[in-house]
Enzyme design. Structure first.
Site, PDB file in Angstrom:
ATOM      1  CD  GLU A  86      -3.093  -0.839   2.132  1.00 46.66           C
ATOM      2  OE1 GLU A  86      -4.235  -0.621   1.704  1.00 46.66           O
ATOM      3  OE2 GLU A  86      -2.814  -0.865   3.348  1.00 46.66           O
ATOM      4  CG  HIS A 130      -3.104   2.988   5.730  1.00 50.78           C
ATOM      5  ND1 HIS A 130      -4.472   3.143   5.627  1.00 50.78           N
ATOM      6  CD2 HIS A 130      -2.862   1.661   5.597  1.00 50.78           C
ATOM      7  CE1 HIS A 130      -5.027   1.962   5.427  1.00 50.78           C
ATOM      8  NE2 HIS A 130      -4.067   1.042   5.406  1.00 50.78           N
ATOM      9  CG  HIS A 141      -5.402  -1.802   9.118  1.00 47.83           C
ATOM     10  ND1 HIS A 141      -4.625  -2.899   8.859  1.00 47.83           N
ATOM     11  CD2 HIS A 141      -5.273  -0.990   8.034  1.00 47.83           C
ATOM     12  CE1 HIS A 141      -4.040  -2.772   7.673  1.00 47.83           C
ATOM     13  NE2 HIS A 141      -4.406  -1.609   7.155  1.00 47.83           N
ATOM     14  CG  HIS A 197      -8.334  -0.751   4.568  1.00 46.55           C
ATOM     15  ND1 HIS A 197      -7.851  -0.707   3.287  1.00 46.55           N
ATOM     16  CD2 HIS A 197      -7.245  -0.904   5.365  1.00 46.55           C
ATOM     17  CE1 HIS A 197      -6.533  -0.852   3.295  1.00 46.55           C
ATOM     18  NE2 HIS A 197      -6.147  -0.972   4.545  1.00 46.55           N
TER      19      HIS A 197
HETATM   20 ZN   LIG Z   1      -4.191  -0.961   5.077  1.00 49.33          ZN
END
Ligand SMILES: [Zn+2]
Length: 277
Positions: free
Chosen positions: A79, A98, A100, A182
């Site tokens: 990612e 980023h 989760h 996500h």
């Molecule tokens: Zn992710």
């Protein structure tokens, strides 16, 4: 003076902070733009954030396309296009996170809107966009929810900007974007303030969820009084002036933890909280 070593040391420590506070687990990632070259950025290789410990664990990528500067660099995150595309779209921003975070994910899959539940999270603003990757897949791609290429990353990045803001086309109008099923992504001009946003976004989600549960005990009589737009704006100004206070605490917590190693040395060098390497 620009100090790449200090930037990379801060990035390593930020990986640890995100792990320590459960914002990242074995997954999730944080990047920083190269302070010596706006066209590249640093991101951990394929490693849990809590285990990042030296510059050898980091990979330098091109902002333009997410490819590694060193073609022989090891395995990286699939990612990484989240980072390359956001840093490309917003040249004044330098750090992307980023993750989760479990407290936040429920808000990505329900119609409950994320709201500023308390004064530490006014930066969330009146609207927190939710990136729904199924709007951007094509049929030939795997539908595994991952931002695997530049177009998917660019679509995510676009949600940080409000189309109605035509005055500044590279402004961050939404500092945090949810990602359906996500997690979330946030961005800021520095590692320290981006970590602040990630930390308090998660804390806000916990508080909001608790408030919703309490209010529901009163059935239709239950109400929740979130921050107003004015309160969001004013608390955001206040928060921008004091990010260093939690940051120094978070640095100390991970530097004193036996779990984490940073080969570039401690960021906190004295009890007054001065930073540097
Ligand atoms: Zn992710």
């Amino acid at each position: 003076m620009v100090n790449l070593t200090h930037t990379l040391s801060t990035l390593i420590t930020a990986n640890h902070i995100l792990d320590y506070h459960g914002i990242c687990d074995a997954f999730g990632h944080i990047s920083v733009r190269n302070p010596l070259n706006n066209n590249t950025f640093y991101l951990s290789g394929y490693l849990a954030p809590g285990l990042v410990s030296s510059p050898a664990d980091l990979i330098e990528y091109y902002v333009a396309n997410g490819s590694a500067v060193d073609p022989n660099a090891g395995r990286g995150y699939v990612e990484r296009y989240i980072h390359s595309e956001i840093l490309k779209r917003f040249p004044e921003q330098n750090c992307v996170i980023h993750a989760h975070a479990e407290a936040i994910v429920p808000y990505t899959i329900t119609t409950v809107k994320t709201q500023s539940a308390y004064h530490m999270a006014g930066f969330l603003g009146q609207q927190v966009p939710n990136y729904d990757i199924k709007d951007y897949y094509n049929d030939t791609q795997t539908h595994d929810m991952l931002v695997r290429n530049s177009p998917l990353g660019a679509a995510l990045g676009e949600l940080f900007h409000s189309p109605s803001n035509t005055t500044n086309t590279t402004s961050i109008d939404h500092p945090l974007v949810l990602m359906r099923g996500h997690g979330f992504t946030t961005v800021d001009s520095s590692i320290e303030t981006a970590v602040y946003r990630a930390f308090y976004a998660q804390a806000n989600a916990r508080i909001q969820t608790t408030a919703i549960g309490l209010a529901s005990a009163f059935g239709s009589q239950g109400t929740i009084d979130y921050l107003s737009e004015r309160e969001q704006l004013d608390t955001s100004v206040w928060n921008q002036a004091l990010w260093d206070k939690p940051w120094l605490l978070w640095v100390r917590q991970v530097e004193r933890s036996p779990v984490y190693d940073n080969s570039l040395g401690p960021l906190v060098t004295n009890t007054s909280g001065a930073t540097g390497t």
